[in-house]
Write a protein that holds these residues in place. Structure first.
Motif, PDB file in Angstrom:
ATOM      1  N   ILE A   2      27.829  10.811  -2.602  1.00  0.00           N
ATOM      2  CA  ILE A   2      27.925  10.734  -4.056  1.00  0.00           C
ATOM      3  C   ILE A   2      28.608   9.425  -4.441  1.00  0.00           C
ATOM      4  CG2 ILE A   2      28.093  13.244  -4.260  1.00  0.00           C
ATOM      5  CD1 ILE A   2      31.089  12.823  -4.968  1.00  0.00           C
ATOM      6  N   ASP A   4      31.487   7.609  -6.027  1.00  0.00           N
ATOM      7  CA  ASP A   4      32.897   7.898  -6.284  1.00  0.00           C
ATOM      8  C   ASP A   4      33.460   6.965  -7.357  1.00  0.00           C
ATOM      9  OD1 ASP A   4      35.769   6.691  -4.849  1.00  0.00           O
ATOM     10  OD2 ASP A   4      35.715   8.749  -5.563  1.00  0.00           O
ATOM     11  N   ASN A  22      33.047  12.072 -10.238  1.00  0.00           N
ATOM     12  CA  ASN A  22      33.128  13.225  -9.345  1.00  0.00           C
ATOM     13  C   ASN A  22      31.712  13.680  -9.000  1.00  0.00           C
ATOM     14  OD1 ASN A  22      36.130  14.236  -9.177  1.00  0.00           O
ATOM     15  ND2 ASN A  22      35.812  13.596 -11.292  1.00  0.00           N
ATOM     16  N   ASN A  23      31.614  14.733  -8.200  1.00  0.00           N
ATOM     17  CA  ASN A  23      30.274  15.224  -7.877  1.00  0.00           C
ATOM     18  C   ASN A  23      29.573  15.821  -9.098  1.00  0.00           C
ATOM     19  OD1 ASN A  23      31.877  17.487  -8.059  1.00  0.00           O
ATOM     20  ND2 ASN A  23      31.081  18.462  -6.208  1.00  0.00           N
ATOM     21  N   ILE A 346      20.972  11.985  -6.787  1.00  0.00           N
ATOM     22  CA  ILE A 346      21.845  11.862  -7.953  1.00  0.00           C
ATOM     23  C   ILE A 346      21.002  12.156  -9.189  1.00  0.00           C
ATOM     24  CG2 ILE A 346      23.284  10.320  -9.341  1.00  0.00           C
ATOM     25  CD1 ILE A 346      23.848   8.742  -6.771  1.00  0.00           C
ATOM     26  N   ALA A 372      25.794  20.415  -7.423  1.00  0.00           N
ATOM     27  CA  ALA A 372      26.876  19.511  -7.016  1.00  0.00           C
ATOM     28  C   ALA A 372      27.594  20.041  -5.784  1.00  0.00           C
ATOM     29  CB  ALA A 372      27.862  19.321  -8.169  1.00  0.00           C
ATOM     30  N   ASP A 376      24.680  17.193  -3.673  1.00  0.00           N
ATOM     31  CA  ASP A 376      24.094  16.233  -4.594  1.00  0.00           C
ATOM     32  C   ASP A 376      25.084  15.954  -5.719  1.00  0.00           C
ATOM     33  OD1 ASP A 376      21.677  16.006  -3.186  1.00  0.00           O
ATOM     34  OD2 ASP A 376      20.846  17.777  -4.159  1.00  0.00           O
ATOM     35  N   GLN A 377      24.699  15.087  -6.646  1.00  0.00           N
ATOM     36  CA  GLN A 377      25.617  14.689  -7.718  1.00  0.00           C
ATOM     37  C   GLN A 377      24.937  14.867  -9.072  1.00  0.00           C
ATOM     38  OE1 GLN A 377      27.126  10.627  -7.431  1.00  0.00           O
ATOM     39  NE2 GLN A 377      28.990  11.189  -8.522  1.00  0.00           N
ATOM     40  N   GLU A 395      36.688  15.871 -14.587  1.00  0.00           N
ATOM     41  CA  GLU A 395      35.239  15.705 -14.605  1.00  0.00           C
ATOM     42  C   GLU A 395      34.753  15.248 -15.974  1.00  0.00           C
ATOM     43  OE1 GLU A 395      33.740  19.471 -13.346  1.00  0.00           O
ATOM     44  OE2 GLU A 395      34.445  19.248 -11.281  1.00  0.00           O
TER      45      GLU A 395
END
Length: 644
Positions: A2, A4, A22-23, A346, A372, A376-377, A395
């Motif tokens: 992911i 960051d 974040n994720n 993503i 998430a 995955d993101q 988040e």
């Protein structure tokens, strides 16, 4: 894998800023502040396509300076670590920078940089280990030391060849990684790096806030529908790929030359060759192009039956948007069940709340979290309080415009878990991330989360304040809604106020708390006052105080209203008779409505609205800055109160 962190320079509304991700990450802010530009920056980085570039992409159209986007990836799975071996910043971090530069009238260049860490000593850097340098280093082995570590002892009595030196250096660095100084190195356009990035970086799927839904809903390689469908189908096919491939090979053997070819095709081809031989000495072959499995998956289309079988792009916008998220839910099921590590995805969504009722919004957020959690993101912009959560403050990223209209820029504001955790440990000498989240879970509902979208927040301990302040403010010509002021009522007394102050003020949202001292000065009152810059330590009692940053009632709001409304008892009784009201909040609202009726009949608002309420509303109106709750001296009184 992911994202960051992303650093953006000279792109659209971003001058030079850094955003931590974040994720799952919500991007909020007013319209036209640049929320979508963050997703566009990520898309430009991930796709690295010149077709996405024009002069509008450059901050204030300044094409003299390049666009730079640096992205740090974390949480690499085993497949990704192997894919990027040799390019990692450390064991679980990949950092990549791209530079986009205008080089001509309608032409642009794209450069990529590998950002890696190398040992500071040149004789440990793989990029500098060559025959000439080894000869020089070998002559002065006593100089091959760092922080008391003697590399010369590892070399033996025979001068190593280049490959041997590299191997010895690699083992030495691995063994003493914590003792050797490192430096960041930027390698421009390394050989083979472009292909590594293309094959290993996450897939990026952008679902825009649909304006022209017909284009977004078509099944193409680049449309949201197409990308989602193909992602799901490719995961479905993975388990049965060999079976499907065998079936395709069977079709190929039936149609094209071979032992199993259909007799009718064989005979037709033979007849053709018999005829062509009469005019030319050539041989004809009938060959049919059999698609690969991936090609077949890309031909998928979605139809909806509601009495008529119709392509989904011909349906209403709401159904199309719902179908996208339905596909996403199916994707989440496959993603959470998948055992083998592979390329991650993503997802970026603009305003996922469009066409979704509140229950659907909450369901969709839970789907986002499932995806998430699977690796995955999910990134999304939103205007809905159902898509943010005060217990997930880290988040949330609030985007704001800074500077003048002619020289504006987008600036992000975030509150990280580390910041809140350090503050908690400073005050209570204990705390964990899970503990922080659980503390804030008790304070969460969609109405409280409206604070993230407000220009100011009024935090109230009582339900009466929640009911009457917006009414009186509107009557005084300062409409809370039109001025984007949220009245937040946690519903748990003042026990949650200090936590919400820390979050909202931490996001640089001016916050005005209103609460009761309950006839004394308890530790919670001292703590809240300390956060707002008012030292009440050692004070036994307090009179009603309406200050620039907070209001504290000696008793309750009811006491002030009873003193300042002549018809208080009369209206109190009428509220019960006419509205069936039994609780104080509804009775106080009844009184506000009666005062509103008086104003409609010609009374002066400043004459009939309680003076205490007027003073509070004026303080809220004049409030223009947030207190610094995490740094500086403002919070020291709160620390003392909390520890006591």
């Amino acid at each position: 894998m992911i994202i960051d962190q992303i650093q953006i320079s000279n792109f659209r509304s971003f001058d030079n800023c850094t955003v931590d991700l974040n994720n799952i990450q919500a991007i909020v802010g007013r319209n036209n502040v640049g929320k979508s530009n963050l997703l566009k920056a990520i898309r430009l980085f991930m796709e690295a396509s010149k077709r996405l570039l024009d002069e509008d992409c450059f901050h204030h159209h300044d094409t003299e300076e390049p666009i730079r986007i640096r992205v740090r990836f974390v949480d690499l799975n085993e497949w990704e670590r192997q894919k990027f071996e040799g390019w990692l910043y450390d064991d679980d971090t990949l950092t990549v920078e791209r530079k986009f530069e205008k080089t001509g009238e309608d032409d642009y260049s794209i450069d990529r940089f590998a950002i890696v860490r190398e040992p500071e000593p040149s004789w440990l850097k793989e990029s500098e280990i060559n025959g000439d340098n080894i000869e020089e280093w070998w002559e002065d082995q006593d100089a091959l030391t760092v922080n008391g570590l003697d590399f010369g002892d590892e070399l033996g009595t025979r001068r190593p060849q280049v490959g041997e030196w590299k191997e010895i250096a690699s083992e030495f660095v691995s063994e003493h990684r914590d003792e050797i100084p490192f430096e960041e190195v930027k390698r421009p356009n390394p050989r083979g790096y472009k292909g590594v990035l293309k094959g290993g970086l996450p897939e990026f799927i952008l679902v825009p806030a649909v304006r022209d839904v017909s284009e977004a809903s078509k099944i193409t390689k680049t449309s949201p529908f197409g990308q989602l469908i193909n992602s799901v189908l490719s995961r479905v096919a993975e388990a049965r790929r060999e079976t499907v491939k065998e079936a395709i090979d069977d079709v190929d053997s039936l149609l094209n030359r071979g032992e199993d070819r259909l007799p009718a095709i064989e005979e037709f081809e033979a007849d053709l060759n018999d005829s062509i031989q009469e005019v030319s000495d050539v041989e004809l072959e009938i060959a049919m192009d059999i698609p690969e499995l991936d090609d077949l998956l890309e031909t998928a289309e979605v139809y909806a039956r509601d009495g008529t079988r119709t392509p989904i792009e011909a349906k209403g916008h709401g159904l199309q948007r719902s179908t996208i998220f339905t596909i996403l839910r199916v994707y989440s099921n496959f993603a959470t069940q998948e055992e083998e590590a592979s390329k991650s995805t993503i997802f970026a969504f603009e305003e996922p709340e469009i066409y979704q009722h509140p229950q659907s919004q909450r369901t969709l957020l839970s789907v986002f979290r499932d995806i998430a959690d699977s690796g995955d993101q999910i990134l999304y912009t939103t205007h809905s309080s159902h898509f943010v959560n005060v217990s997930r403050f880290d988040e949330v990223c609030i985007m704001r415009k800074e500077g003048t209209e002619a020289d504006f820029r987008t600036e992000p504001t975030q509150v990280g878990m580390e910041t809140v955790l350090e503050d908690l440990q400073r005050r209570h000498e204990k705390g964990t991330p899970d503990g922080v989240r659980n503390q804030y879970k008790n304070a969460f509902d969609a109405r409280i989360s409206e604070g993230f979208f407000a220009d100011k927040v009024t935090l109230v301990e009582g339900e009466s304040e929640k009911y009457i302040l917006p009414i009186y403010a509107r009557l005084l010509g300062y409409d809370f809604d039109r001025n984007n002021i949220a009245v937040v009522y946690p519903g748990t007394g003042k026990g949650q106020l200090d936590r919400l102050i820390r979050i909202f003020a931490g996001f640089d949202i001016p916050t005005y708390p209103i609460f009761d001292a309950d006839g004394g000065v308890g530790s919670k009152t001292v703590e809240i006052a300390g956060l707002m810059g008012r030292d009440l330590s050692g004070v036994d009692s307090i009179e009603t105080t309406i200050g620039d940053r907070l209001t504290i009632f000696e008793g309750e709001l009811e006491d002030a209203l009873e003193d300042e409304i002549d018809e208080y008892q009369e209206w109190w009784d009428e509220a019960g008779e006419e509205w069936g009201a039994y609780g104080k909040p509804l009775k106080h609202r009844y009184m506000a409505v009666q005062i509103e009726n008086m104003i409609k009949d010609g009374a002066d608002p400043e004459e009939v609205i309680p003076q205490t309420v007027q003073r509070i509303i004026r303080k809220v109106r004049d409030l223009d800055t947030a207190v610094d709750v995490f740094e500086g001296e403002v919070g020291e009184e709160a620390v003392v109160a909390a520890k006591n």
